[in-house]
Design an enzyme around this catalytic site. Sequence first.
Site, PDB file in Angstrom:
ATOM      1  N   GLU A 158      -2.961  -6.849   5.987  1.00 18.19           N
ATOM      2  CA  GLU A 158      -4.245  -6.537   5.341  1.00 18.19           C
ATOM      3  C   GLU A 158      -3.948  -6.377   3.858  1.00 18.19           C
ATOM      4  OE1 GLU A 158      -7.214  -6.339   6.709  1.00 18.19           O
ATOM      5  OE2 GLU A 158      -6.798  -6.136   8.853  1.00 18.19           O
ATOM      6  N   CYS A 204      -9.883  -2.426  -1.658  1.00 21.38           N
ATOM      7  CA  CYS A 204      -9.531  -3.833  -1.451  1.00 21.38           C
ATOM      8  C   CYS A 204     -10.801  -4.680  -1.470  1.00 21.38           C
ATOM      9  CB  CYS A 204      -8.785  -3.999  -0.141  1.00 21.38           C
ATOM     10  SG  CYS A 204      -9.617  -3.240   1.245  1.00 21.38           S
TER      11      CYS A 204
HETATM   12  P1  NAD Z   1       1.518  -1.771  -2.500  1.00 23.56           P
HETATM   13  O1  NAD Z   1       1.686  -3.151  -2.006  1.00 23.56           O
HETATM   14  O2  NAD Z   1       2.186  -1.380  -3.760  1.00 23.56           O
HETATM   15  O3  NAD Z   1       2.042  -0.732  -1.382  1.00 23.56           O
HETATM   16  C1  NAD Z   1       1.475  -0.713  -0.095  1.00 23.56           C
HETATM   17  C2  NAD Z   1       2.459  -0.143   0.897  1.00 23.56           C
HETATM   18  O4  NAD Z   1       3.515  -1.092   1.091  1.00 23.56           O
HETATM   19  C3  NAD Z   1       3.128   1.147   0.446  1.00 23.56           C
HETATM   20  O5  NAD Z   1       3.274   2.007   1.534  1.00 23.56           O
HETATM   21  C4  NAD Z   1       4.472   0.661  -0.058  1.00 23.56           C
HETATM   22  O6  NAD Z   1       5.455   1.666  -0.046  1.00 23.56           O
HETATM   23  C5  NAD Z   1       4.759  -0.434   0.965  1.00 23.56           C
HETATM   24  N1  NAD Z   1       5.775  -1.423   0.583  1.00 23.56           N
HETATM   25  C6  NAD Z   1       5.875  -2.093  -0.575  1.00 23.56           C
HETATM   26  N2  NAD Z   1       6.932  -2.930  -0.541  1.00 23.56           N
HETATM   27  C7  NAD Z   1       7.507  -2.788   0.684  1.00 23.56           C
HETATM   28  C8  NAD Z   1       8.628  -3.387   1.328  1.00 23.56           C
HETATM   29  N3  NAD Z   1       9.387  -4.287   0.725  1.00 23.56           N
HETATM   30  N4  NAD Z   1       8.908  -3.018   2.596  1.00 23.56           N
HETATM   31  C9  NAD Z   1       8.146  -2.104   3.243  1.00 23.56           C
HETATM   32  N5  NAD Z   1       7.075  -1.494   2.664  1.00 23.56           N
HETATM   33  C10 NAD Z   1       6.761  -1.843   1.401  1.00 23.56           C
HETATM   34  O7  NAD Z   1      -0.069  -1.493  -2.580  1.00 23.56           O
HETATM   35  P2  NAD Z   1      -0.846  -0.233  -3.173  1.00 23.56           P
HETATM   36  O8  NAD Z   1      -0.776  -0.251  -4.651  1.00 23.56           O
HETATM   37  O9  NAD Z   1      -0.474   0.995  -2.443  1.00 23.56           O
HETATM   38  O10 NAD Z   1      -2.358  -0.562  -2.720  1.00 23.56           O
HETATM   39  C11 NAD Z   1      -3.191  -1.448  -3.394  1.00 23.56           C
HETATM   40  C12 NAD Z   1      -3.199  -2.813  -2.758  1.00 23.56           C
HETATM   41  O11 NAD Z   1      -3.495  -2.707  -1.370  1.00 23.56           O
HETATM   42  C13 NAD Z   1      -4.282  -3.710  -3.328  1.00 23.56           C
HETATM   43  O12 NAD Z   1      -3.776  -5.002  -3.458  1.00 23.56           O
HETATM   44  C14 NAD Z   1      -5.377  -3.642  -2.274  1.00 23.56           C
HETATM   45  O13 NAD Z   1      -6.257  -4.732  -2.287  1.00 23.56           O
HETATM   46  C15 NAD Z   1      -4.573  -3.586  -1.019  1.00 23.56           C
HETATM   47  N6  NAD Z   1      -5.333  -3.026   0.092  1.00 23.56           N
HETATM   48  C16 NAD Z   1      -5.743  -3.880   1.075  1.00 23.56           C
HETATM   49  C17 NAD Z   1      -6.518  -3.396   2.119  1.00 23.56           C
HETATM   50  C18 NAD Z   1      -7.001  -4.329   3.196  1.00 23.56           C
HETATM   51  O14 NAD Z   1      -7.413  -3.813   4.229  1.00 23.56           O
HETATM   52  N7  NAD Z   1      -6.989  -5.626   3.016  1.00 23.56           N
HETATM   53  C19 NAD Z   1      -6.849  -2.045   2.189  1.00 23.56           C
HETATM   54  C20 NAD Z   1      -6.382  -1.193   1.183  1.00 23.56           C
HETATM   55  C21 NAD Z   1      -5.629  -1.709   0.132  1.00 23.56           C
END
Ligand code: NAD
Length: 504
Positions: free
Chosen positions: A257, A291
């Site tokens: 997601e 998002c």
């Molecule tokens: P992010 O990608 O920086 O982090 C999201 C999560 O992924 C965190 O828990 C982070 O620690 C983890 N993560 C990052 N790299 C990783 C790796 N290599 N291995 C394992 N885990 C890892 O995102 P963010 O800044 O927290 O949130 C914003 C983003 O999330 C935006 O792009 C937004 O659109 C998206 N988002 C999408 C949805 C959806 O349902 N489509 C919902 C909410 C947020």
Amino acid sequence: MLSDLLSALDLSGHPRLTNPGDTKGVATVSSPTTGAPLAGVKLDDADSYERTVAASAAAFKAWREVPAPVRGQVVRAIGDEFRRHKDALGDLVSLEVGKIRSEGRGEVQETIDIADFAVGLSRQLYGLTMPSERAHHTMKEQWLPLGPVGVISAFNFPNAVWAWNAMLAAVCGDTTIWKPSLLAPLTAIASHAIADRVATSMGHPGVFSLVIGTDDVVGERLVADPRIPLISATGSCRMGRRVGQVVAQRFGRALLELGGNNAAIVHHDADLAMAIPAIVFSAVGTAGQRCTTTRRLIVHERIADDVCKRLAAAYKTIRIGDPLADGTLVGPLINARAVEGFLHAVESARAQGGSVLVGGQRARVSGLSGHFVEPTIIRCNKPIPISCEETFAPILYVFTYSDIQHAIAMNNEVPQGLSSAVFSDSLRIAEAFLSPSGSGSDCGIANVNAGTSGAEIGGAFGGEKETGGGRESGSDSWKAYMRRQTSTINWGTQVRLAQGIRFD
Ligand code: NAD
């Protein structure tokens, strides 16, 4: 404020919580509203990760034996406990990530809603029976528990995204291991404590687990772990690209997601009294950090000036400030880096020919030194490179069109495919946008006369292209948390082969 909330949530003295500081193995959580440190959170290391996953795998073996409707009763009790703690937990969300109070509490309501949904689902994990071509044979499909599920969540929905996964996974017979964002661990500690307390008191310890740590030590370990058949990851496209590859490498399943770059089309016959407030909520709600935030507005050229004028007037009435104060509509961005990203996008848009109609700067809020920015409208008439990227901030780019097919093409010409909307009183326009041929919106969500954000839990939620293709929450999304088994049962007295094959 924090200590009151922690005590209302029965978290005072929780072993994860400590003083903020630079001690090794502790993450400091800071308030996006004031910039001040709130608390320290003890992080997991390789050893504690190992213990947690081993316990979750063991708990799975017991949990899968519990009949699904009985699992549903546990989830029902968890939903009731979230009801009891809705206000305190909602306010903790606001304190930690800067959502306004009604959105913080609304997020917890989403958790309560998905728990209710999951309770009903616990009696409806239906398989199929199908006629066999062989006499005295029966065929059926059944859905079986999958195993421990890894849940990786983004900062901006620090409670509900976990619940969408964990409540469904629980009735499906799975345990969950949650790795929250390091930007929102307090809400995770509180949410996990509520679920775990209830499940443990009903005789089911280990159904809900939590690991908190850096991406290097904990995130990467979780994603690569062969004991975890499904990784459900919510976050940026950058994260999803990495997680998807690592999980595929070990033939695991990934439910992704990811980011969105959502557009709303406003046709010349739209009811603007309805469209404008819906667009404003979708564009500036959660300070543009959903998002599903509307980031691009595609307006018919005949009404573009009027729409811009009305939006600008509405934006000027928006109160920016402390998310927990009455009357605030827009709180802070999550951190200083997000503010830099916002300023960079505005500057790039200017350099690429966009003209800033409203906002474009840091917002000054008296007495608060948090990460506030002005909700911003940038008119550029046609897409520019920066408008094809997701900037996680309240920036709305406005383009114009004369032909609806061109508007739909603009809606579709970004790498992400999460949410979309059309505002029109014409059946032809609305149905063209939703065309069953697939020639309309290419997004997972396509709304008519409703904004791009604010989904209900009843529908499957997710998007196409670089949004990752996953579906969570309602409809038949539960199937992602189970494995399908097809059985052929010969209840006759002869061996019969399919396709008429003889092997005498
Ligand atoms: P992010 O990608 O920086 O982090 C999201 C999560 O992924 C965190 O828990 C982070 O620690 C983890 N993560 C990052 N790299 C990783 C790796 N290599 N291995 C394992 N885990 C890892 O995102 P963010 O800044 O927290 O949130 C914003 C983003 O999330 C935006 O792009 C937004 O659109 C998206 N988002 C999408 C949805 C959806 O349902 N489509 C919902 C909410 C947020």
